[in-house]
Design an enzyme around this catalytic site. Structure first.
Site, PDB file in Angstrom:
ATOM      1  N   GLY A  12     -66.958  41.211  64.256  1.00 23.91           N
ATOM      2  CA  GLY A  12     -67.976  41.490  63.239  1.00 23.91           C
ATOM      3  C   GLY A  12     -69.409  41.449  63.727  1.00 23.91           C
ATOM      4  CG  ASN A  14     -71.256  47.100  65.345  1.00 21.74           C
ATOM      5  OD1 ASN A  14     -72.286  47.700  65.610  1.00 21.74           O
ATOM      6  ND2 ASN A  14     -70.256  46.976  66.212  1.00 21.74           N
ATOM      7  NE  ARG A  66     -50.922  52.007  57.826  1.00 18.90           N
ATOM      8  CZ  ARG A  66     -51.519  51.086  58.576  1.00 18.90           C
ATOM      9  NH1 ARG A  66     -50.838  50.031  58.998  1.00 18.90           N
ATOM     10  NH2 ARG A  66     -52.782  51.202  58.892  1.00 18.90           N
ATOM     11  CG  ASN A 108     -66.034  55.009  62.862  1.00 20.32           C
ATOM     12  OD1 ASN A 108     -65.821  53.790  62.771  1.00 20.32           O
ATOM     13  ND2 ASN A 108     -65.589  55.735  63.877  1.00 20.32           N
ATOM     14  CG  HIS A 110     -66.131  56.125  68.862  1.00 17.43           C
ATOM     15  ND1 HIS A 110     -64.852  55.645  68.714  1.00 17.43           N
ATOM     16  CD2 HIS A 110     -66.213  56.630  70.116  1.00 17.43           C
ATOM     17  CE1 HIS A 110     -64.174  55.874  69.826  1.00 17.43           C
ATOM     18  NE2 HIS A 110     -64.969  56.466  70.691  1.00 17.43           N
ATOM     19  CG  ASP A 147     -63.705  64.939  59.808  1.00 19.34           C
ATOM     20  OD1 ASP A 147     -63.009  64.084  60.430  1.00 19.34           O
ATOM     21  OD2 ASP A 147     -64.133  65.972  60.338  1.00 19.34           O
ATOM     22  CD  GLU A 148     -60.618  66.066  55.847  1.00 21.83           C
ATOM     23  OE1 GLU A 148     -61.079  66.654  56.856  1.00 21.83           O
ATOM     24  OE2 GLU A 148     -61.220  66.016  54.754  1.00 21.83           O
ATOM     25  N   GLY A 149     -60.064  63.845  60.358  1.00 20.86           N
ATOM     26  CA  GLY A 149     -59.635  63.656  61.745  1.00 20.86           C
ATOM     27  C   GLY A 149     -60.031  62.291  62.300  1.00 20.86           C
TER      28      GLY A 149
HETATM   29  C1  GAR Z   1     -67.277  47.925  68.277  1.00 14.96           C
HETATM   30  O1  GAR Z   1     -67.532  48.127  69.645  1.00 14.96           O
HETATM   31  C2  GAR Z   1     -67.036  49.255  67.589  1.00 14.96           C
HETATM   32  O2  GAR Z   1     -67.820  50.289  68.083  1.00 14.96           O
HETATM   33  C3  GAR Z   1     -65.583  49.476  67.905  1.00 14.96           C
HETATM   34  O3  GAR Z   1     -65.002  48.204  67.728  1.00 14.96           O
HETATM   35  C4  GAR Z   1     -65.954  47.193  68.076  1.00 14.96           C
HETATM   36  C5  GAR Z   1     -66.037  46.172  66.956  1.00 14.96           C
HETATM   37  O4  GAR Z   1     -66.864  45.088  67.292  1.00 14.96           O
HETATM   38  N1  GAR Z   1     -65.016  50.486  67.067  1.00 14.96           N
HETATM   39  C6  GAR Z   1     -64.108  51.377  67.482  1.00 14.96           C
HETATM   40  O5  GAR Z   1     -63.640  51.364  68.597  1.00 14.96           O
HETATM   41  C7  GAR Z   1     -63.702  52.424  66.449  1.00 14.96           C
HETATM   42  N2  GAR Z   1     -62.926  53.470  67.042  1.00 14.96           N
HETATM   43  P1  GAR Z   1     -67.449  44.077  66.200  1.00 14.96           P
HETATM   44  O6  GAR Z   1     -66.288  43.607  65.329  1.00 14.96           O
HETATM   45  O7  GAR Z   1     -68.035  42.937  66.997  1.00 14.96           O
HETATM   46  O8  GAR Z   1     -68.495  44.800  65.400  1.00 14.96           O
END
Ligand code: GAR
Length: 196
Positions: A12, A14, A66, A108, A110, A147-149
């Site tokens: 967490g 972010n 699911r 999101n 990434h 989006d959906e992808g």
């Molecule tokens: C972050 O690096 C984020 O970008 C990544 O997970 C980590 C979470 O860290 N997300 C992905 O890879 C999504 N595809 P956090 O829980 O410390 O914020």
């Protein structure tokens, strides 16, 4: 006021960056109405509770299918009635019904420069492992609309980060977070909160 629901799976950091930016005034007109984790043990839930924010765990382990998990996740989001859903390290494939319901209002973060090192199987530390394996000299982070992808939606913000010769996946992950993720995710929320 932009009401946001933040979805998390792990540490967490972010989420912390978003909460800190709201507190310091870097993000305005925004309130976190709920934090949801698919993982009961996620430290992100503690971070939310420490700030008095509603924090809920919805674990796939507690559902027989699911579909049942997806329904519960969507119901939990809908109950919070957010204007924007922020995926801040949420390592779950979103229920298609959620993308349909909130289309254009889900973002999101990434940990790479999309379209490099993204898509199925590229999440968390795996992204940085692949970056080092390929030997690229610049990586970074991307905030995009979902989006959906998988990692295919429109890009909102990107920030580049240098890869150093002695990097391990962990040191690179930390630098990408510090120099890119914790900056551009709050920036994207601030942009959306003040765009109308
Ligand atoms: C972050 O690096 C984020 O970008 C990544 O997970 C980590 C979470 O860290 N997300 C992905 O890879 C999504 N595809 P956090 O829980 O410390 O914020």
């Amino acid at each position: 006021m932009l009401n946001i629901c933040v979805c998390v799976s792990g540490g967490g950091t972010n989420l912390q960056a978003i909460m800190d930016a709201i507190e310091s005034g870097k993000i305005t007109n925004t309130r976190i109405v709920r934090v949801i984790s698919n993982n009961k043990g996620a430290y992100a839930l503690e971070r939310a509770k420490n700030k008095g924010i509603d924090a809920v765990a919805i674990s796939p382990k507690d559902y027989e299918s699911r579909e049942a998990f997806n329904d519960a996740l969507l119901a939990c989001v809908e109950e919070a009635a957010p204007d924007l859903i922020v995926l801040a390290g949420f390592l779950v494939v979103l229920p298609p019904a959620m993308v349909q319901r909130y289309g254009g209002h889900i973002i999101n973060i990434h940990p790479s420069l999309i379209p490099s090192f993204c898509g199925k199987g590229f999440y968390g530390l795996r992204v940085h492992e692949a970056v080092l394996e390929r030997g690229v000299k610049v990586t970074g982070a991307t905030v995009h609309i979902v989006d959906e992808g998988t990692d295919t939606g429109p890009i909102l913000l990107q920030k580049a980060v240098e890869v150093l010769p002695d990097d391990t996946p962990k040191t690179l992950q930390q630098r990408v977070m510090e120099q890119a993720e914790w900056i551009i995710l709050p920036q994207a929320i601030q942009m959306i909160a003040n765009s109308h």
